[in-house]
Design an enzyme around this catalytic site. Sequence first.
Site, PDB file in Angstrom:
ATOM      1  N   ARG A 247      -4.910   6.857  -3.744  1.00 53.83           N
ATOM      2  CA  ARG A 247      -4.032   6.041  -3.955  1.00 53.83           C
ATOM      3  C   ARG A 247      -4.474   4.977  -3.442  1.00 53.83           C
ATOM      4  O   ARG A 247      -4.315   4.909  -2.024  1.00 53.83           O
ATOM      5  CB  ARG A 247      -2.773   6.593  -3.588  1.00 53.83           C
ATOM      6  CG  ARG A 247      -1.355   6.298  -3.566  1.00 53.83           C
ATOM      7  CD  ARG A 247      -0.587   6.845  -3.014  1.00 53.83           C
ATOM      8  NE  ARG A 247      -0.497   6.408  -1.182  1.00 53.83           N
ATOM      9  CZ  ARG A 247      -0.309   6.828  -0.219  1.00 53.83           C
ATOM     10  NH1 ARG A 247       0.375   8.533  -0.912  1.00 53.83           N
ATOM     11  NH2 ARG A 247      -0.406   6.470   0.852  1.00 53.83           N
ATOM     12  N   HIS A 251       2.747   5.499  -0.109  1.00 50.78           N
ATOM     13  CA  HIS A 251       2.921   6.050  -0.755  1.00 50.78           C
ATOM     14  C   HIS A 251       4.095   5.681  -0.947  1.00 50.78           C
ATOM     15  O   HIS A 251       4.778   5.876  -2.715  1.00 50.78           O
ATOM     16  CB  HIS A 251       3.551   7.026   0.082  1.00 50.78           C
ATOM     17  CG  HIS A 251       4.196   8.388  -0.196  1.00 50.78           C
ATOM     18  ND1 HIS A 251       4.228   9.481  -1.248  1.00 50.78           N
ATOM     19  CD2 HIS A 251       5.725   8.235  -0.014  1.00 50.78           C
ATOM     20  CE1 HIS A 251       5.132  10.480  -1.724  1.00 50.78           C
ATOM     21  NE2 HIS A 251       6.091   9.866  -0.653  1.00 50.78           N
ATOM     22  N   TYR A 259      -2.150   3.948   7.966  1.00 45.72           N
ATOM     23  CA  TYR A 259      -2.824   5.486   7.991  1.00 45.72           C
ATOM     24  C   TYR A 259      -3.815   5.880   7.558  1.00 45.72           C
ATOM     25  O   TYR A 259      -4.738   6.207   8.012  1.00 45.72           O
ATOM     26  CB  TYR A 259      -1.764   6.557   7.637  1.00 45.72           C
ATOM     27  CG  TYR A 259      -1.269   6.842   6.583  1.00 45.72           C
ATOM     28  CD1 TYR A 259      -1.033   6.863   5.372  1.00 45.72           C
ATOM     29  CD2 TYR A 259       0.196   6.327   6.785  1.00 45.72           C
ATOM     30  CE1 TYR A 259      -1.513   6.672   4.578  1.00 45.72           C
ATOM     31  CE2 TYR A 259       0.635   6.571   5.297  1.00 45.72           C
ATOM     32  CZ  TYR A 259      -0.153   6.407   4.181  1.00 45.72           C
ATOM     33  OH  TYR A 259       0.764   5.841   2.723  1.00 45.72           O
TER      34      TYR A 259
HETATM   35  C1  LIG Z   1       9.725  20.101  -1.093  1.00 49.43           C
HETATM   36  C2  LIG Z   1       9.582  18.814  -0.738  1.00 49.43           C
HETATM   37  N1  LIG Z   1       9.351  18.765   0.302  1.00 49.43           N
HETATM   38  C3  LIG Z   1       9.080  17.295   0.839  1.00 49.43           C
HETATM   39  C4  LIG Z   1       9.566  16.579  -0.121  1.00 49.43           C
HETATM   40  C5  LIG Z   1       9.193  14.375   0.339  1.00 49.43           C
HETATM   41  N2  LIG Z   1       8.195  14.019  -0.305  1.00 49.43           N
HETATM   42  C6  LIG Z   1       8.103  13.542  -1.289  1.00 49.43           C
HETATM   43  S1  LIG Z   1       6.202  13.151  -1.874  1.00 49.43           S
HETATM   44  C7  LIG Z   1       6.122  13.776  -0.202  1.00 49.43           C
HETATM   45  C8  LIG Z   1       4.723  13.318  -0.302  1.00 49.43           C
HETATM   46  C9  LIG Z   1       3.870  14.202  -1.452  1.00 49.43           C
HETATM   47  O1  LIG Z   1       2.658  14.683  -1.775  1.00 49.43           O
HETATM   48  P1  LIG Z   1       1.663  14.753  -2.478  1.00 49.43           P
HETATM   49  O2  LIG Z   1       1.701  16.505  -3.486  1.00 49.43           O
HETATM   50  O3  LIG Z   1       0.166  14.947  -3.018  1.00 49.43           O
HETATM   51  O4  LIG Z   1       1.742  14.222  -4.093  1.00 49.43           O
HETATM   52  P2  LIG Z   1       1.488  12.119  -4.040  1.00 49.43           P
HETATM   53  O5  LIG Z   1       2.524  11.630  -3.493  1.00 49.43           O
HETATM   54  O6  LIG Z   1       0.219  11.696  -2.696  1.00 49.43           O
HETATM   55  O7  LIG Z   1       1.381  11.864  -5.451  1.00 49.43           O
HETATM   56  C10 LIG Z   1       6.378  14.600   0.280  1.00 49.43           C
HETATM   57  C11 LIG Z   1       6.387  14.993   0.813  1.00 49.43           C
HETATM   58  C12 LIG Z   1       9.487  16.014  -1.302  1.00 49.43           C
HETATM   59  N3  LIG Z   1       9.974  15.609  -2.446  1.00 49.43           N
HETATM   60  N4  LIG Z   1      10.216  17.955  -1.515  1.00 49.43           N
END
Ligand SMILES: Cc1ncc(C[n+]2csc(CCOP(=O)(O)OP(=O)(O)O)c2C)c(N)n1
Length: 660
Positions: A247, A251, A259
């Site tokens: 990415r 985020h 980070y």
């Molecule tokens: C069950 C849940 N816990 C926490 C979140 C908050 N949250 C949104 S995106 C994210 C990170 C997700 O990382 P990843 O699955 O690797 O996907 P990326 O954002 O890197 O595409 C978090 C912790 C959420 N949406 N759903």
Amino acid sequence: MIEAKGHAAELSEAQLLALYRAMVLGRVLEESLLLMHEEGKLRGRFYPAIGQEAAQVGLAFALEPGDVYGGTHRDLMSLLVRGLTLEEALLSMFGKAAGPAEGRDGGVCVGVPEKGALMVAAALPDAYPVAVGWALAFAQRAEDKVAMANCGEGATAAGTWHEAVNFAAVKQLPVVFTVQNNQFAYSTPNEGEFRLGNIADRAGGYGIPGVVVDGNDALDCYATARQAVERARSGAGPTLIEAVTFRQRGHHAGDPADYVDNKERESWLARDPIGRMEEFLRSRGMLDDTARADIGESTAADIGKTLRWAEQQPEPVPHPVSVFAVRADTRAPPPIGGGPRLTYGEALRRALDEEMGRDERVFIMGQDVRMGGPFGVTKNLVDTYGATRVVDVPIAEAAMVGAATGAALAGRRPIVEVQHAEFLFAALGQLIGQAGRRFFATGESVPLVVRVPAGAVPGSGPHLSLSPEAMLLPHPGLMVVAPSTPAAAKGLLAAAAREPNPVIVVEPVSLYETEGTVPEEAYEMAIGGARIARPGSDVTVVAWGGAVPFCLEAAEEASGRDVSVEVIDLLTLAPIDWGTVAASVKKTARLAVVDETAPFAGLGAEVVARVADESFWDLDAPLVRVVPPFTPVPYAPKLEQAYQPRAAGVLKAVLSLAST
Ligand SMILES: Cc1ncc(C[n+]2csc(CCOP(=O)(O)OP(=O)(O)O)c2C)c(N)n1
């Protein structure tokens, strides 16, 4: 140099250029959105996938029309590949009236179901279980269609992810699971997320193939996904693909991503997916500087024009909306009494049998439902309808309810059995976030029934004692019924099975063996109507489900003491028939609510609040709640008996009210 391997080698020049254009569109669009966010012109969260174009486009490119894609918060580019138009995407971003959700939903939470792009929701891993449910529907109808479910590597640590993958693997469903490992879940790097070498290694735990692809190579992503799609289409079951990528931005818009180590970032930037695709196209003589510039400029011009247009579109105007789809067919009135005496459990079983016999889309899903379930309600149905329509599933409530939602969206009529309300918590995210909000967010109807045995199972003490009302009722979009008699059990379950909305049928365990007359023919009772279980004039008692029989007992006792009690049996808890409650209170001027499920913040409290609000001037006495203590149900028989208010508790309240 990149070589087109496998299925990618079969792509025509036009297809290769389309793939490249989609990547460029994604990048330019997201850069524009980031800029708008910086300038304060874009509200809501936006999660850029810049740097992930190869995976975003290459994976989704492998699907055909009629297949479905369930994506995540970062998948705007994939949704565009699936057919979401630039206009729709931007109207959604700005929450405009003409957008796919007319402003009720928006931002990256967008889906265009008719194009095979499922709604994006907040809770990770988003659409995994729902996509599994679509695949189940495809398999049940023997269609050669495929569902793809995507998420980030962080989401693979969530229980729902594992439930969904295991469910699909056990059932050998036509699903392709993709994970875009962009190295970070928000700020958490891979080593803080999982201990395996690769996410694809997780596949071994479920007995399905796992493949790692270069997620910055669009052709590798496409070729691998295409192979997995064909495998799924041929009936060989799911595959897990991990696309390893990076990415390049934060985020979300506004996250500086400090980070990320600079050296790591630079090494990934040197492998930029768009640059690599260009290199490939140039090597094939399909792209030169002029063509590259043309594509870049025309894409930017299109996006600029559409952004300006979208910004100027009208805002939605606040207006009342329904959270429920309207049932199209008319319902015949229920027969008036009569019929054989049946137990409550058998009445439910007959409703299931009749509905399955009437409509081949109806199917039952749950743990041990082929055997009959713990209370025998689904007994023998597998003999008539077979294992495709009486579906045993692993212990995975979230996957089951999410998959039922997906199957319902795909045109099936699932009736899910959760073995006890205790286990419904595990599925609440799917029930509320995927089924309950769906009609509001996308206008899609979710004809889903969830049957829940509830309340104390004798001798189980604190551990099988929950009733689900207080966890379900605050959430718009869910209908809840609580039949209190065998006749109501059959009529309301039949109505639930024909409803275009999610309906939870709360079945008090204490009632399964109770008997009553049940009309022989198939019939429905209207969802949304309360009944006067016993007419009276001095005190109104409002109750539902398992409390109704002991309220009737108390009313009978009270009549011997010259107190006339009207017992209102709510039958439907969402939406409640407030008119019947108010009319009774107007007549009696006294109200006791019997809530054996939640002595604090439960439906009883809601009834009292509503009557205080709307019928205050009709009242001659304080409002009374008859509730158990605020503890779990105790184990020892004497303690268990003392816990519930039962008839004696209701009688006491009624007599005290009558003398006020
Ligand atoms: C069950 C849940 N816990 C926490 C979140 C908050 N949250 C949104 S995106 C994210 C990170 C997700 O990382 P990843 O699955 O690797 O996907 P990326 O954002 O890197 O595409 C978090 C912790 C959420 N949406 N759903």
